[in-house]
Design an enzyme around this catalytic site. Structure first.
Site, PDB file in Angstrom:
ATOM      1  N   HIS C 123      62.732  97.038  40.792  1.00 44.63           N
ATOM      2  CA  HIS C 123      62.057  98.311  40.507  1.00 44.63           C
ATOM      3  C   HIS C 123      63.109  99.421  40.621  1.00 44.63           C
ATOM      4  O   HIS C 123      64.069  99.302  41.391  1.00 44.63           O
ATOM      5  CB  HIS C 123      60.967  98.491  41.569  1.00 44.63           C
ATOM      6  CG  HIS C 123      60.052  99.660  41.352  1.00 44.63           C
ATOM      7  ND1 HIS C 123      60.395 100.946  41.710  1.00 44.63           N
ATOM      8  CD2 HIS C 123      58.797  99.733  40.848  1.00 44.63           C
ATOM      9  CE1 HIS C 123      59.382 101.748  41.429  1.00 44.63           C
ATOM     10  NE2 HIS C 123      58.404 101.048  40.904  1.00 44.63           N
ATOM     11  N   ASP C 200      62.821  94.818  49.571  1.00 40.97           N
ATOM     12  CA  ASP C 200      61.836  95.717  48.983  1.00 40.97           C
ATOM     13  C   ASP C 200      60.514  94.963  48.954  1.00 40.97           C
ATOM     14  O   ASP C 200      60.254  94.173  48.053  1.00 40.97           O
ATOM     15  CB  ASP C 200      62.278  96.123  47.575  1.00 40.97           C
ATOM     16  CG  ASP C 200      61.190  96.910  46.852  1.00 40.97           C
ATOM     17  OD1 ASP C 200      60.119  97.168  47.454  1.00 40.97           O
ATOM     18  OD2 ASP C 200      61.398  97.263  45.678  1.00 40.97           O
ATOM     19  N   GLN C 203      55.576  95.198  46.931  1.00 40.47           N
ATOM     20  CA  GLN C 203      54.526  94.386  46.323  1.00 40.47           C
ATOM     21  C   GLN C 203      54.114  93.233  47.217  1.00 40.47           C
ATOM     22  O   GLN C 203      53.210  92.483  46.871  1.00 40.47           O
ATOM     23  CB  GLN C 203      55.011  93.819  44.980  1.00 40.47           C
ATOM     24  CG  GLN C 203      55.170  94.824  43.873  1.00 40.47           C
ATOM     25  CD  GLN C 203      53.850  95.470  43.459  1.00 40.47           C
ATOM     26  OE1 GLN C 203      52.770  94.942  43.716  1.00 40.47           O
ATOM     27  NE2 GLN C 203      53.928  96.642  42.856  1.00 40.47           N
ATOM     28  N   LYS C 226      49.762 100.887  48.308  1.00 38.13           N
ATOM     29  CA  LYS C 226      49.557  99.626  47.595  1.00 38.13           C
ATOM     30  C   LYS C 226      48.812  98.615  48.448  1.00 38.13           C
ATOM     31  O   LYS C 226      48.555  97.494  47.998  1.00 38.13           O
ATOM     32  CB  LYS C 226      50.917  99.045  47.190  1.00 38.13           C
ATOM     33  CG  LYS C 226      51.655  99.872  46.140  1.00 38.13           C
ATOM     34  CD  LYS C 226      52.847  99.112  45.587  1.00 38.13           C
ATOM     35  CE  LYS C 226      53.865 100.030  44.943  1.00 38.13           C
ATOM     36  NZ  LYS C 226      53.564 100.309  43.543  1.00 38.13           N
ATOM     37  N   CYS C 365      58.505 100.936  35.743  1.00 37.69           N
ATOM     38  CA  CYS C 365      59.662 101.293  36.570  1.00 37.69           C
ATOM     39  C   CYS C 365      60.644 100.138  36.712  1.00 37.69           C
ATOM     40  O   CYS C 365      61.271  99.967  37.758  1.00 37.69           O
ATOM     41  CB  CYS C 365      59.237 101.793  37.945  1.00 37.69           C
ATOM     42  SG  CYS C 365      58.411 103.375  37.887  1.00 37.69           S
TER      43      CYS C 365
HETATM   44  C1  LIG Z   1      58.695  96.217  43.689  1.00 38.83           C
HETATM   45  C2  LIG Z   1      58.462  97.660  43.951  1.00 38.83           C
HETATM   46  N1  LIG Z   1      59.358  98.351  44.665  1.00 38.83           N
HETATM   47  C3  LIG Z   1      59.210  99.645  44.937  1.00 38.83           C
HETATM   48  C4  LIG Z   1      58.116 100.345  44.483  1.00 38.83           C
HETATM   49  C5  LIG Z   1      58.024 101.794  44.775  1.00 38.83           C
HETATM   50  O1  LIG Z   1      56.899 102.100  45.521  1.00 38.83           O
HETATM   51  P1  LIG Z   1      56.566 103.637  45.789  1.00 38.83           P
HETATM   52  O2  LIG Z   1      56.405 104.297  44.464  1.00 38.83           O
HETATM   53  O3  LIG Z   1      55.298 103.586  46.540  1.00 38.83           O
HETATM   54  O4  LIG Z   1      57.700 104.199  46.568  1.00 38.83           O
HETATM   55  C6  LIG Z   1      57.134  99.669  43.752  1.00 38.83           C
HETATM   56  C7  LIG Z   1      55.928 100.353  43.285  1.00 38.83           C
HETATM   57  O5  LIG Z   1      55.708 100.614  42.139  1.00 38.83           O
HETATM   58  C8  LIG Z   1      57.325  98.305  43.465  1.00 38.83           C
HETATM   59  O6  LIG Z   1      56.426  97.643  42.746  1.00 38.83           O
END
Ligand SMILES: Cc1ncc(COP(=O)(O)O)c(C=O)c1O
Ligand SMILES: Cc1ncc(COP(=O)(O)O)c(C=O)c1O
Lengths: 408, 134, 408, 134
Positions: C123, C200, C203, C226, C365
């Site tokens: 992401h 990270d 998810q 989430k 993203c």
């Molecule tokens: C794999 C992953 N990492 C990071 C994020 C970023 O999360 P946030 O926008 O809540 O910071 C997301 C969310 O879209 C994600 O799916």
């Protein structure tokens, strides 16, 4: 017409008793204000009816959430008279706003030998980020002193603002003295010296009408939670040319235009500075808070607070042993900090709490201010549009009781 | 004039602290403050030949809770061995103070104990480990 | 026993219709999950009964707020089995968590010539902060490729993890493929090479049981929104020795021990990294979300999602023209991304929205992932513990309708 | 088979775009994408001696809205002067498309206009200013 009892009816928490028969007397609004039900319900409604991630979502909920989230930005922009809403950047709080400036603008504009001008009465939020920056870059911090009565020593300003000064960052209202600083004078002085002017308006936007175009400041920060809004949301306003020239601060989703494995390019303002899923509900809540304040009228809010603080300063000054910090009521907002001879502020706050009276005791995140006054801490009562004369009376009675317990 | 927290004893000790002052010479001396509150406590301790606390004095300033706590603690530890001092529990001091304390005030109440332990652990003795901290 | 209809009754939004007669079919939980009423009410209750600024307040409300705020931290720590709750740092979201690591740990540990290892399926939140860091420090980023089926190419790992690699940061679950990555293998590999491992888990924590001690990761980040929690709050978990050695990130109130005009010293963990008034209500909401998930049991949540995604992959694969992205159901979480030949994902999402079906369309993203697949975008349906088989059926019917409209 | 957004016309244009292709030589050519969506549009424009649009062709890929919009726009601007092109409003294009668009889709719909204007402003002419942007 402003009627404090009508206003109070909007704030559910003000109906509560801290224990049976002891109503809450909340005199800690400078730390964080209470919230009208309109704000609370707007967030509740968001989660119950249209929560979704914002931006680029093609479905109904995402549209609705984006609309509300971006709509709140427009309302905030109007509230401070920002030229355009994309100069209004959502941050967590005033603290993050100043850090954003110190990181993004600071890292690219401050070098060894440069000077940063602050004042001696800043909140830690407007001290520590600059200290970290100065240490990293070999820059020097200078401090504009305050006078005994808690006003800024403007006579010292010319000598401190030199061609080495790159930024002058100062509070619009001291959270201890309550002093309202002469913003236009300070901003103009900064500009004459070729420095940018950063305004810490955490205590000010909540209590006074603010017009960033009239002020002509370069950056201005404030927190939602001090102005009837929720925790978790604050605002950085910035001059367009500066914001556009600045590198991003946090990297991630939403702040990019294009990402490849080799590198990335940035989104337009304001999103360039908003990485990741934002505090959507809190932003929406802030929008409603701003509507609420606009509905009351910031002039009316300010007038009521003047009335209260005036009354409070007089009543407190009649309590033997009380030493009031800061200037006369005409030069301050709704804040009254004091010491009581022979009794530590902690003990005052604790005894008042037994009567349901909430004040703050300590250094209020302004240690250098207290060091200069040579007191370890102070007690602080702070007011908002929902504060009544009766509550101030209870404070004064509570102090009398405190003194009796302490046999002073 | 009743208060849940500020019983007569606390106020008495605040006005007339026990073991207030300095010890010179002493075997160890330690000072710490709670910068968030502005409370500060310094302890001077003298040991006897059995490494028991022969005498102790304290100085400091701060709220009534932190100051009364220092009086109570110093009174209690006289005659204790260093090992007993190191094992002195937070709960025991809070019991001595004997009033219900909120989280924010527990810090005030425990400052003198923190100072005492830091001092006691500063005295080298065989096989000693770093003590519990706050 | 896990019963999806009982679970659904906890989520007020799931009762709603997007227009009269069209019930909401929310298949966008990977972007952000919906919230059970327990979470919504806890925040409402906070604002109505005990809102106040936290830490150092001596009055009743501040005690109560601090207790709830810090209590939520303890619950989150227990949820991920952190050794101690002071290793659990509140941030806005996963994105801020990674940025915090990149700024604070990264700025003091990454130099010219050092390497940062990521994967091709990250992401943007786990790409851009490292790109900014690498650019600033003259470090190099390397990428572990993914295979055609959306799993990581582990065979390529040894050559990419060298003595120059200082950090290996990777997703625990791809938000596009849904791939669950072999965390222990990746973390152990990083450690063997002398690199730290950053996970990270945005998810993952929402959907699978996570035990940071068992994983032995150095940092792990995730977002509250989430996982049934509110927007505006996320978590950075860190190894104690690293967190203690790191300089602060944001400066301001609460993160200091002492401030003077000459300089400052820092507070203990976790507050060293929490400057300014935090997202108090959101943290409290996250604590309740964690309780909610614990009540259901993460194993049960995962099992239900497996059931749904398995069904969905099968049903989608029978739609002519659908190309499914990612591995078989056994290797993935509740995410099903796909393309439909001749129809742009935007158009799919738009037509589904007319039926109340909310999916996401775009690059989610993860632009580099899509670049490698040579598709501009994909459509993504994502599931949670409240998703039903009937909803998946509606998705499939919706795709049939989409194809009819597009005459394909 | 009814859809609010996807009227027959949109689908028809998506399947059988108007003015699709290249112009070589041409007077200006401009390409831009909407990286967030992956939509991309390129326009080739040929002017006559009065600086009117003599011919225009477009290529690109993306969603039905962005592609139908390019067909409609190119059809509409034939014969216009450069000044008329520069004054072509977003509202006019949205009206041509004729279906209610959500915020997220307006960007798709306006991509071709953005490309056209960027191209038109790229043609130097006396006293010209930077155009309205998105
Ligand atoms: C794999 C992953 N990492 C990071 C994020 C970023 O999360 P946030 O926008 O809540 O910071 C997301 C969310 O879209 C994600 O799916
Ligand atoms: C003058 C001033 N500046 C900055 C801040 C920091 O605000 P926040 O904690 O919301 O970031 C405060 C609040 O205490 C303040 O009073």
């Amino acid at each position: 017409m402003f009627d404090v009892m009508t206003v109070r009816a909007d704030f559910p928490i003000l109906e509560r008793e801290t224990r049976p028969g002891v109503p809450l007397v909340y005199l800690d609004s400078a730390a964080s204000s209470q919230k009208p039900y309109q704000v609370i319900e707007a967030m509740d409604d968001y989660y119950r009816r249209y929560h979704s991630n914002v931006h680029r979502g093609i479905h109904e909920l995402s549209e609705a959430a984006t609309f509300a989230y971006e709509g709140a930005r427009v309302r905030v922009a109007r509230f401070i008279n920002a030229p355009e809403s994309d100069q209004v950047i959502y941050v967590r709080n005033a603290t993050e706003g100043i850090n954003l400036v110190a990181y993004s603008w600071g890292r690219s504009n401050i070098g060894a030998g440069d000077e940063i001008l602050l004042t001696e009465m800043e909140h830690h939020a407007n001290l520590v980020p600059w200290q970290i920056l100065a240490e990293e870059k070999g820059a020097t911090i200078r401090y504009l002193p305050f006078n005994e009565n808690g006003t800024l020593d403007l006579a010292a300003l010319p000598a401190l603002l030199t061609e080495r000064t790159k930024v002058f960052s100062f509070t619009a209202m001291s959270n201890v003295f309550g002093t309202v600083t002469p913003l236009r004078t300070l901003i103009d002085a900064a500009h004459s010296a070729g420095a940018i002017a950063v305004v810490d308006a955490a205590q000010c936007v909540a209590h006074l009408p603010v017009d960033v175009q009239e002020l002509n400041c370069d950056f201005l920060v404030f927190s939602g939670h001090k102005m009837c809004g929720p925790t978790g949301i604050g605002i950085l306003y910035g001059r367009r040319s500066l914001l556009e020239a600045m590198p991003p601060f946090l990297g991630g989703g939403d702040m990019i235009r294009r990402v490849t494995l080799e590198g990335s390019s940035w989104n337009d303002l304001p999103w360039k500075f908003e990485a990741g899923t934002p505090s959507i509900a809190d932003a929406i809540g802030l929008g409603v808070a701003v509507d609420y304040l606009t509905g009351l009228g910031m002039e009316a809010v300010h007038e009521h607070e003047q009335f209260i603080v005036n009354y409070a300063l007089e009543a407190l000054s009649e309590v033997e042993g009380v030493r009031l910090l800061g200037p006369p009521a005409t030069q301050r907002g709704g804040v009254a900090a004091f010491t009581l001879s022979g009794i530590h502020p902690h003990d005052i706050a604790q005894i008042l709490d037994e009567e349901g009276i909430a004040i703050r005791a300590g250094h209020h995140c302004a240690m250098p201010l207290h060091q200069k006054l040579q007191i370890p801490a102070s007690a602080r009562a702070s007011f908002y549009m929902y504060t009544t004369i009766e509550e101030v009376d209870k404070l004064v009675e509570g102090l009398a009781r405190t003194k009796r317990i302490f046999r002073t | 004039m009743s208060s849940d927290l500020y019983r007569e004893q606390i106020i008495d000790l605040y006005e007339n602290p026990l073991n207030f002052g300095e010890l010179d010479p002493c075997d160890f001396s330690y000072e710490e403050d709670n910068p968030l509150c502005g409370d500060v406590v310094r302890l001077d301790v003298r040991l006897d030949s059995n490494r028991r606390i022969a005498d102790v004095r304290w100085r400091g300033e701060g709220c009534a809770i932190s100051q009364a706590s220092a009086s109570l603690l110093t009174e209690e530890i006289k005659g204790m061995t260093l090992e007993e001092v190191k094992a002195f529990s937070k709960e025991r001091l809070l019991e001595l103070i004997g009033v219900p304390l909120s989280m924010a005030r527990v810090k005030c109440a425990l400052l003198s104990l923190k100072v005492l332990k830091a001092g006691a652990y500063g005295i080298p003795s065989p096989g000693e480990m770093r003590g519990e901290d706050d």
